[in-house]
Enzyme design. Structure first.
Site, short mmCIF file in Angstrom:
data_model
loop_
_atom_site.label_atom_id
_atom_site.label_comp_id
_atom_site.label_asym_id
_atom_site.label_seq_id
_atom_site.Cartn_x
_atom_site.Cartn_y
_atom_site.Cartn_z
CE1 TYR A 76 -3.63 -5.11 -1.03
CE2 TYR A 76 -3.11 -3.04 0.07
CZ TYR A 76 -2.80 -4.35 -0.22
OH TYR A 76 -1.67 -4.91 0.31
CE1 TYR A 129 -10.63 -5.11 3.86
CE2 TYR A 129 -9.96 -3.39 2.33
CZ TYR A 129 -9.88 -4.69 2.77
OH TYR A 129 -9.06 -5.57 2.13
NE ARG A 186 -2.97 -0.15 3.17
CZ ARG A 186 -4.20 -0.66 2.98
NH1 ARG A 186 -5.12 0.06 2.38
NH2 ARG A 186 -4.48 -1.87 3.41
NE ARG A 202 -8.50 0.03 0.81
CZ ARG A 202 -8.63 0.98 1.71
NH1 ARG A 202 -9.10 2.16 1.35
NH2 ARG A 202 -8.29 0.79 2.95
CB CYS A 240 -28.56 -3.42 -8.25
SG CYS A 240 -28.90 -2.68 -9.84
C1 LIG Z 1 -0.51 -7.87 1.79
C2 LIG Z 1 0.85 -8.28 2.21
C3 LIG Z 1 1.89 -7.35 2.22
C4 LIG Z 1 1.69 -5.90 1.87
O1 LIG Z 1 0.91 -5.25 2.82
P1 LIG Z 1 0.71 -3.67 2.75
O2 LIG Z 1 -0.11 -3.38 3.95
O3 LIG Z 1 0.01 -3.35 1.48
O4 LIG Z 1 2.06 -3.03 2.82
C5 LIG Z 1 3.15 -7.79 2.55
N1 LIG Z 1 3.38 -9.09 2.88
C6 LIG Z 1 2.39 -10.01 2.90
C7 LIG Z 1 2.70 -11.41 3.24
C8 LIG Z 1 1.09 -9.63 2.57
O5 LIG Z 1 0.13 -10.55 2.60
#
Ligand SMILES: *Cc1c(COP(=O)(O)O)cnc(C)c1O
Length: 415
Positions: A370, A316, A276, A312, A342
């Site tokens: 995401y 969430y 992210r 998202r 819908c």
């Molecule tokens: C999703 C994930 C990440 C990345 O997470 P971020 O919060 O997007 O930085 C890193 N390692 C593993 C194993 C993940 O599942």
């Protein structure tokens, strides 16, 4: 000048007016700033300058080939969770020797493909998976590189759906069981110990839980070393959050400081797996207002992007800022920004004060992570186009899906 800014009331991505992007490529459309992606990567480079380290971009955050190839050129490695992601990384010019493979459900063909490609390491999430990898390595007369993803049982203090480091989560191997498993790997001719991995959750704004996890990993590394088991790396995962509203998101330097302190004195290579925080702030979802609808209780701006484009908010209850393509001087009114799907959960934002008219552009910000990656075809909506801006240039990095593609793999019954 930041990558996204207003000039005379009009929203620009780097040197390009969003109206010209919408005109050329249509809406809805994801727009990324190449400069912002590079700046995010450089933030991590600065944070790790004093350390032997490899940044492994977590592909699942945004798997577009243009983003993968940019990071590959910057020297990034990759954290993958499927054979599909491995194929993407290779297609984008990523080096297999920089790939770590995470995920609880690796299939036989995926393990075989990764071993054959020569990835750097499997992050193993269960004893059963370890046995499967060992069998496949045996059959290929190979030695599989292994790290155990340990579950340090730490509350990352984030949304329960994106918390991964608690005992009740499906991820990783409980810390107390890890040492025995390392001994088993150590004695196998088809397995090679590379390191220890962990990842406690996503959208972390406080480094303290990650630093605590790092301390527990360092502790395990100490015990393994004492038992004569050598490690090449410590992989501390990803998780650094970004600002969606007005939260303070630490910089990579701020976030990594207590984590680096927790492993001070350990000489193994450091791996991190940010997703992210490398791509989130560098992207936005550009959408056009189809209708304004003034209801009995609330007013709606119905836009051409929906929950299938950006899941998202529905998934969430996530907040994304929504800003106009050009600023009007009219007084703002509160609108729920909703899509055509819908479902009552189909909203991008609720009660947002905006001065807008039908036909205006709206940008959902901080949507680079995401966003497109979680998009779907729900309601038979083609996936959005993706555009990369570089200065005054735009590149179409994913074409808008066509309606014909939506059912190209389907078959009617012959009677
Ligand atoms: C999703 C994930 C990440 C990345 O997470 P971020 O919060 O997007 O930085 C890193 N390692 C593993 C194993 C993940 O599942």
């Amino acid at each position: 000048m930041t990558a996204f800014h207003y000039h005379r009331g009009t929203l620009f991505v780097e040197g390009v007016d969003v109206h010209s992007i919408a005109e050329q490529y249509g809406t809805p459309c994801y727009v990324y700033s190449r400069a912002a992606l590079i700046a995010a990567y450089d933030g991590y480079r600065a944070a790790l300058a004093d350390r032997d380290a490899l940044i492994c971009y977590a592909v699942k955050a945004n798997a577009n080939l243009a983003i993968l190839s940019l990071f590959a050129r910057l020297g990034s490695g990759f954290d993958i969770v499927s054979g599909g992601e491995l194929a993407r990384v290779l297609a984008a010019g990523g080096q297999p020797g920089t790939v770590v493979f995470s995920g609880v459900g690796k299939r036989v063909e995926e393990i075989r493909a990764a071993l054959t490609a020569g990835i750097y390491c499997f992050n193993v999430e269960s004893e059963a998976e370890l046995a499967r990898i060992e069998d496949i390595a045996h059959a290929l007369n190979a030695r599989a590189p292994i790290a155990i993803r340990v579950n340090p049982d730490i509350d990352a203090g984030t949304h329960p759906y994106i918390s991964t480091g608690l005992k009740r989560n499906k991820f990783g191997i409980p810390l107390p069981q890890a040492e025995a498993l390392y001994r088993r790997i150590h004695s196998s001719p088809h397995l090679e110990i590379k390191g220890i991995a962990c990842h406690i959750g996503s959208q972390l704004l406080d480094p303290a839980p990650a630093a605590e996890a790092a301390a527990r990993i360092a502790d395990l590394a100490n015990r393994l070393c004492a038992a004569g088991i050598r490690l090449q790396h410590l992989d501390l995962g990803g998780g650094l959050g970004i600002s969606y509203r007005d939260e303070h998101a630490p910089s990579p330097v701020e976030f990594m400081r207590p984590i680096l302190a927790a492993i001070a004195g350990r000489t193994e290579k450091l791996l991190i797996e940010p997703g992210r925080s490398l791509v989130g702030a560098a992207g936005m979802l550009l959408s056009r207002v189809e209708y304004l609808k003034f209801g009995a209780e609330r007013d709606f701006a119905i836009v051409d992007a929906a929950m299938n484009d950006l899941m998202r908010p529905a998934l969430y209850d996530a907040y994304h800022d929504i800003i106009p393509g050009h600023r009007r001087s009219d007084p703002a009114r509160e609108f729920d920004i909703v899509g055509p799907v819908c479902e009552s959960g189909d909203f991008l934002g609720l009660a947002r004060p905006l001065a807008i008219a039908a036909g205006d552009l709206l940008a959902v910000t901080s949507a680079g992570a995401y966003g497109m990656a979680m998009s779907s075809n729900y309601n038979s909506r083609p996936r959005a186009a993706e555009v990369m801006v570089d200065g005054s240039l735009t590149h179409l990095v994913r074409e808008r899906e066509t309606i014909a593609q939506l059912f190209a793999n389907e078959h009617s019954l012959p009677y």
